[in-house]
Design a protein around this motif. Structure first.
Motif, PDB file in Angstrom:
ATOM      1  N   ALA A 398      -0.013 -11.862  -3.932  1.00 24.42           N
ATOM      2  CA  ALA A 398       1.093 -12.675  -4.449  1.00 24.42           C
ATOM      3  C   ALA A 398       0.556 -13.744  -5.395  1.00 24.42           C
ATOM      4  N   LYS A 399      -0.558 -14.351  -5.021  1.00 21.11           N
ATOM      5  CA  LYS A 399      -1.171 -15.373  -5.877  1.00 21.11           C
ATOM      6  C   LYS A 399      -1.672 -14.749  -7.180  1.00 21.11           C
ATOM      7  N   ARG A 400      -2.261 -13.573  -7.053  1.00 25.16           N
ATOM      8  CA  ARG A 400      -2.767 -12.875  -8.237  1.00 25.16           C
ATOM      9  C   ARG A 400      -1.623 -12.562  -9.197  1.00 25.16           C
ATOM     10  N   GLU A 401      -0.507 -12.094  -8.644  1.00 19.29           N
ATOM     11  CA  GLU A 401       0.650 -11.786  -9.490  1.00 19.29           C
ATOM     12  C   GLU A 401       1.211 -13.047 -10.135  1.00 19.29           C
ATOM     13  N   SER A 402       1.091 -14.186  -9.430  1.00 20.36           N
ATOM     14  CA  SER A 402       1.580 -15.435 -10.029  1.00 20.36           C
ATOM     15  C   SER A 402       0.743 -15.831 -11.235  1.00 20.36           C
ATOM     16  N   PHE A 403      -0.498 -15.317 -11.303  1.00 22.14           N
ATOM     17  CA  PHE A 403      -1.350 -15.554 -12.474  1.00 22.14           C
ATOM     18  C   PHE A 403      -1.068 -14.546 -13.583  1.00 22.14           C
ATOM     19  N   GLY A 404      -0.137 -13.616 -13.336  1.00 24.29           N
ATOM     20  CA  GLY A 404       0.203 -12.636 -14.358  1.00 24.29           C
ATOM     21  C   GLY A 404      -0.595 -11.361 -14.286  1.00 24.29           C
ATOM     22  N   LEU A 405      -1.267 -11.122 -13.141  1.00 23.86           N
ATOM     23  CA  LEU A 405      -2.077  -9.915 -12.988  1.00 23.86           C
ATOM     24  C   LEU A 405      -1.388  -8.917 -12.073  1.00 23.86           C
ATOM     25  N   ARG A 406      -1.704  -7.649 -12.284  1.00 21.69           N
ATOM     26  CA  ARG A 406      -1.159  -6.595 -11.456  1.00 21.69           C
ATOM     27  C   ARG A 406      -1.925  -6.519 -10.137  1.00 21.69           C
ATOM     28  N   PRO A 407      -1.312  -6.064  -9.033  1.00 23.19           N
ATOM     29  CA  PRO A 407      -2.053  -5.921  -7.769  1.00 23.19           C
ATOM     30  C   PRO A 407      -3.266  -5.014  -7.935  1.00 23.19           C
ATOM     31  N   GLU A 408      -4.263  -5.242  -7.086  1.00 23.97           N
ATOM     32  CA  GLU A 408      -5.476  -4.436  -7.160  1.00 23.97           C
ATOM     33  C   GLU A 408      -5.194  -2.995  -6.785  1.00 23.97           C
ATOM     34  N   GLN A 409      -5.972  -2.084  -7.391  1.00 25.52           N
ATOM     35  CA  GLN A 409      -5.880  -0.667  -7.063  1.00 25.52           C
ATOM     36  C   GLN A 409      -7.000  -0.314  -6.086  1.00 25.52           C
ATOM     37  N   ASN A 410      -6.662   0.421  -5.041  1.00 27.41           N
ATOM     38  CA  ASN A 410      -7.649   0.752  -4.010  1.00 27.41           C
ATOM     39  C   ASN A 410      -8.020   2.229  -4.006  1.00 27.41           C
ATOM     40  N   ASN A 411      -7.744   2.924  -5.130  1.00 23.86           N
ATOM     41  CA  ASN A 411      -7.998   4.361  -5.158  1.00 23.86           C
ATOM     42  C   ASN A 411      -9.326   4.693  -5.833  1.00 23.86           C
ATOM     43  N   ARG A 412     -10.222   3.746  -5.858  1.00 26.28           N
ATOM     44  CA  ARG A 412     -11.488   3.970  -6.536  1.00 26.28           C
ATOM     45  C   ARG A 412     -12.551   4.426  -5.542  1.00 26.28           C
ATOM     46  N   VAL A 413     -13.685   4.877  -6.105  1.00 22.42           N
ATOM     47  CA  VAL A 413     -14.752   5.439  -5.285  1.00 22.42           C
ATOM     48  C   VAL A 413     -16.030   4.640  -5.499  1.00 22.42           C
ATOM     49  N   ASP A 414     -16.712   4.337  -4.412  1.00 22.68           N
ATOM     50  CA  ASP A 414     -18.034   3.726  -4.476  1.00 22.68           C
ATOM     51  C   ASP A 414     -19.076   4.790  -4.147  1.00 22.68           C
ATOM     52  N   PHE A 415     -20.315   4.512  -4.512  1.00 30.89           N
ATOM     53  CA  PHE A 415     -21.402   5.454  -4.240  1.00 30.89           C
ATOM     54  C   PHE A 415     -22.559   4.713  -3.566  1.00 30.89           C
ATOM     55  N   ASN A 416     -23.134   5.335  -2.554  1.00 30.19           N
ATOM     56  CA  ASN A 416     -24.327   4.801  -1.895  1.00 30.19           C
ATOM     57  C   ASN A 416     -25.526   5.673  -2.239  1.00 30.19           C
ATOM     58  N   PHE A 417     -26.633   5.021  -2.575  1.00 28.71           N
ATOM     59  CA  PHE A 417     -27.880   5.728  -2.857  1.00 28.71           C
ATOM     60  C   PHE A 417     -28.818   5.586  -1.659  1.00 28.71           C
ATOM     61  N   TYR A 418     -29.391   6.692  -1.219  1.00 29.72           N
ATOM     62  CA  TYR A 418     -30.418   6.669  -0.180  1.00 29.72           C
ATOM     63  C   TYR A 418     -31.598   7.493  -0.688  1.00 29.72           C
ATOM     64  N   VAL A 419     -32.773   6.872  -0.694  1.00 31.65           N
ATOM     65  CA  VAL A 419     -33.969   7.551  -1.189  1.00 31.65           C
ATOM     66  C   VAL A 419     -34.993   7.618  -0.064  1.00 31.65           C
ATOM     67  N   GLU A 420     -35.448   8.827   0.226  1.00 31.93           N
ATOM     68  CA  GLU A 420     -36.455   9.012   1.265  1.00 31.93           C
ATOM     69  C   GLU A 420     -37.411  10.102   0.818  1.00 31.93           C
ATOM     70  N   ASP A 421     -38.704   9.780   0.813  1.00 32.28           N
ATOM     71  CA  ASP A 421     -39.734  10.729   0.370  1.00 32.28           C
ATOM     72  C   ASP A 421     -39.414  11.280  -1.021  1.00 32.28           C
ATOM     73  N   ASP A 422     -38.953  10.400  -1.889  1.00 37.14           N
ATOM     74  CA  ASP A 422     -38.671  10.737  -3.286  1.00 37.14           C
ATOM     75  C   ASP A 422     -37.503  11.707  -3.443  1.00 37.14           C
ATOM     76  N   VAL A 423     -36.706  11.855  -2.386  1.00 35.47           N
ATOM     77  CA  VAL A 423     -35.495  12.676  -2.448  1.00 35.47           C
ATOM     78  C   VAL A 423     -34.304  11.737  -2.363  1.00 35.47           C
ATOM     79  N   VAL A 424     -33.369  11.874  -3.295  1.00 32.85           N
ATOM     80  CA  VAL A 424     -32.238  10.957  -3.356  1.00 32.85           C
ATOM     81  C   VAL A 424     -30.977  11.630  -2.817  1.00 32.85           C
ATOM     82  N   THR A 425     -30.237  10.876  -2.029  1.00 34.69           N
ATOM     83  CA  THR A 425     -28.919  11.297  -1.564  1.00 34.69           C
ATOM     84  C   THR A 425     -27.908  10.299  -2.112  1.00 34.69           C
ATOM     85  N   ILE A 426     -26.882  10.802  -2.765  1.00 35.47           N
ATOM     86  CA  ILE A 426     -25.841   9.937  -3.329  1.00 35.47           C
ATOM     87  C   ILE A 426     -24.544  10.272  -2.609  1.00 35.47           C
ATOM     88  N   ALA A 427     -24.070   9.318  -1.807  1.00 32.61           N
ATOM     89  CA  ALA A 427     -22.893   9.554  -0.976  1.00 32.61           C
ATOM     90  C   ALA A 427     -21.693   8.819  -1.547  1.00 32.61           C
TER      91      ALA A 427
END
Length: 695
Positions: A398-427
């Motif tokens: 509500a405060k954000r909208e009072s500043f003239g901004l649209r509500p945040e979108q939560n449909n985005r994706v994050d990625f985690n990197f894990y490296v072990e023995d020079d092998v990378v896993t990206i989750a």
């Protein structure tokens, strides 16, 4: 009549065609005609021809022994004709005089020129020094040639091994070693980085990128000196059982939470922040270490901490310990989850559990929270916090909208990197998971509340502010650091002071000192706080942190891009799916790798495509690909961007594409707590400002 004359520092001969006053019209052997002033004429002769004179003079000059000529010359200034009579034993012939002059002119270490045709022998000491210098250069040239030969043969000269990093990143361009490296690269048509990798000066592209960063930001090494763990004054024991929520790789546990149901039915939520500020004092040796580094440096599979491990161990909120903490308690009314009051205190907090996303994300879902499903530690506490943070989020929106901004979108994706023995896993992790939201909302609440506490007490702090600037939308909405309370429109709060990650960020440690002064000093806080109003040192900290944090962010982005390229090879990924971000710029679906396809057909943002990965370079961090097919049109949600979001995405992507080694997969975002160890943030999430992993 023929003339031997000097023109533009060179000696020439020609036939006189005419004379007018002090000038001659002369024809050179080449047929070219030239105007020669009498003051430039050195010899007049009738025989031989000009061409013969020049040829014979060159032969005579080559036969003159310079050491003997230098001895004959004496120490007085002389004309070349005078020396010729002495040297040849008779008045020199035109060819002899010209040859002698050429010899004098081409031996500047033996003879100093004093005028037209006049010279003076160099002093003996100067001559010997010059001869020694020439001999040294000859020896250096031989050594350099040997180095070049070894480099071309795939061997690193022994003397160059300890200089490998310096030669690549901060070379002395006058050194033999650098000249040899440059010459070898020119002959092999390669770059110094590639050649150094080939000959073993650098172990791998990964070490190349890391070494470049360390040489710039940690020239004396990334290790710590020996330290003494500071003592902490006796603190009261909090009557809570707190728990933290972090990624499995997190070691610097800054924050924990607790829930108590009071006798009157009210609820008391505790936000407990590790308190190194109780042991570290402004200006002491530990402060100097933290201030020099400013922040922990993150990269997939590793990190460089801001504080020494033993100090982190003393203050991290580790399971099974009573830990020094700065606690913010909020008393809530469960009827509407409104905040009745808040209280801040320094205390020892019992930590009952260090919960990890990796084991809880599948259990702590919105569905299970709604249906009381699943079994996991602190289930009731998490369920209660979930109810409160939804109210907090609604208030911020509500405060954000009072500043003239649209509500945040939560449909985005994050990625985690894990490296072990020079092998990378990206989750992949979908943003907005309940545990993420709980920690993010409560940290924003703490940072906003403590920011107001400092402002109310007249104590300066380090704030993050957004909005209200001048210029275009991007300039107005740029996040900036200030030393007074100001709104953060993107987060939807009236003030926001980084205070919840003091083990990992120096501004948080500074703010913790200031908050402790407010708690302990009350109305006298401005007098007892380490940093007083208008303290110039506070501005210096802001400037230093901005510079360091930007450099660290660029490095993290580069290393994440490097590991994305390693993933392509590791998974033998040749045909991959991607989504259009903007114009010719795409991001792969499985990993956060940005690719630019010049000349690609115009496609709407979010369009799904298939790419053929042609090649990539782990040194330059570049990728070449071609478009195979357009798979699907974008969804309506994917195309709904406000003008300001388009502007910010454009800025991030344009910056990345201008310098291929600087990807934007993990920009230094204004996320509460910052990215987790190994986490990467989607480029356009920089607009959203929250929903991080909890590190």
């Amino acid at each position: 009549m023929n003339l031997f004359f000097e023109e533009s520092g060179d000696f020439k001969a020609g036939v006189v065609l005419s004379q007018q006053g002090e000038a001659y019209q002369v024809e050179l052997p080449s047929g070219k005609r030239s105007k020669v002033k009498s003051k430039d004429v050195l010899l007049q002769f009738t025989t031989p021809t000009p061409q013969q004179l020049l040829e014979e003079a060159q032969q005579i000059a080559q036969g003159i022994e310079l050491d003997f000529l230098w001895e004959v010359a004496g120490q007085e200034e002389f004309g070349f004709a005078e020396l010729g009579a002495e040297y040849f034993g008779h008045a020199p012939l035109p060819t002899e005089a010209a040859g002698l002059l050429l010899s004098l002119h081409t031996a500047p270490i033996y003879f100093y020129k004093k005028g037209k045709g006049r010279y003076k022998a160099a002093p003996e000491a100067s001559l010997k020094a010059a001869q020694a210098g020439i001999e040294k250069k000859k020896q250096q040239a031989l050594i350099q040639a040997e180095y070049v030969a070894q480099l071309k043969a795939g061997q690193l000269p022994e003397v160059m091994k300890p200089l490998a990093l310096q030669l690549l990143f901060k070379p002395d361009k006058n050194s033999i070693e650098y000249k040899a490296l440059e010459a070898a690269c020119n002959e092999l048509q390669t770059s110094p980085q590639r050649l150094m990798l080939t000959v073993g000066g650098i172990a791998s592209p990964q070490q190349l990128h890391l070494s470049r960063f360390l040489l710039e930001f940690f020239p004396k090494g990334s290790g710590f000196p020996k330290i003494v763990i500071p003592a902490v004054a006796d603190l009261p024991l909090a009557p809570v059982q707190a728990f933290s929520i972090d990624d499995v790789t997190t070691t610097e546990i800054d924050d924990a939470l607790s829930v108590q149901t009071l006798a009157d039915g009210k609820v008391r939520v505790g936000i407990h922040i590790a308190a190194p500020g109780l042991g570290i004092k402004r200006g002491d040796a530990l402060d100097a270490i933290a201030r020099q580094r400013m922040s922990t440096v993150y990269m997939p599979g590793d990190k460089i901490t801001m504080l020494p491990d033993e100090l982190v161990e003393a203050f991290t909120l580790a399971e099974g310990k009573n830990c020094p903490a700065l606690s913010l308690y909020a008393t809530l009314d469960p009827a509407d989850w409104g905040v009745i009051s808040t209280e801040t205190k320094a205390e020892l907090v019992p930590i009952s559990a260090n919960l990890r996303h990796n084991t809880l994300d599948d259990l702590v879902t919105e569905e299970n929270l709604a249906n009381d499903g699943g079994e996991y530690p602190h289930k009731a506490d998490i369920a209660l916090l979930w109810k409160w943070i939804q109210v907090l989020e609604q208030g911020r929106m509500a405060k954000r909208e009072s500043f003239g901004l649209r509500p945040e979108q939560n449909n985005r994706v994050d990625f985690n990197f894990y490296v072990e023995d020079d092998v990378v896993t990206i989750a992949r992790r979908k943003r907005g998971a309940p545990l993420d939201k709980i920690v993010a909302e409560l940290m924003i609440f703490a940072n906003s509340t403590w920011g107001k506490l400092m402002a109310d007490h007249g104590v300066p702090g380090i704030y993050r502010a957004q909005g209200g600037g001048s210029g275009g939308w991007a300039a107005k909405m740029q996040v900036r650091m200030v030393t007074h309370a100001a709104p953060h429109q993107g987060l939807g709060v009236d003030q926001y002071a980084w205070s919840t990650s003091p083990l990992r960020r120096y501004p948080d440690l500074v703010n913790q000192w200031q908050i402790l002064a407010c708690v302990e000093g009350g109305v006298a806080a401005p007098l007892v706080a380490p940093f007083k109003p208008r303290d110039a040192d506070l501005f210096a900290i802001v400037s230093g942190f901005d510079a360091a944090y930007s450099g660290y962010g660029d490095f993290q982005s580069n290393m994440e891009r490097y590991w994305c390229l390693r993933w392509l090879g590791q998974e033998q990924a040749r045909q991959v799916e991607a989504a259009v971000l903007k114009d010719e710029i795409l991001r792969l679906a499985e990993i956060p790798l940005i690719i630019k396809l010049p000349g690609m057909q115009q496609l709407a943002r979010g369009t799904q495509v298939k790419l053929d990965i042609l090649r990539w370079d782990e040194i330059d961090l570049t990728v070449e690909a071609r478009l195979l097919e357009v798979c699907a049109a974008p969804s309506a949600d994917a195309q709904q961007l406000e003008p300001q979001e388009e502007d910010e995405i454009s800025e991030e992507l344009d910056a990345a594409m201008d310098m291929p080694h600087e990807a934007v997969e993990a920009p230094p975002a204004d996320l509460e707590g910052g990215p987790a160890d190994g986490q990467v943030i989607e480029p356009d999430s920089v607009i959203q400002e929250i929903k991080p992993l909890t590190e």
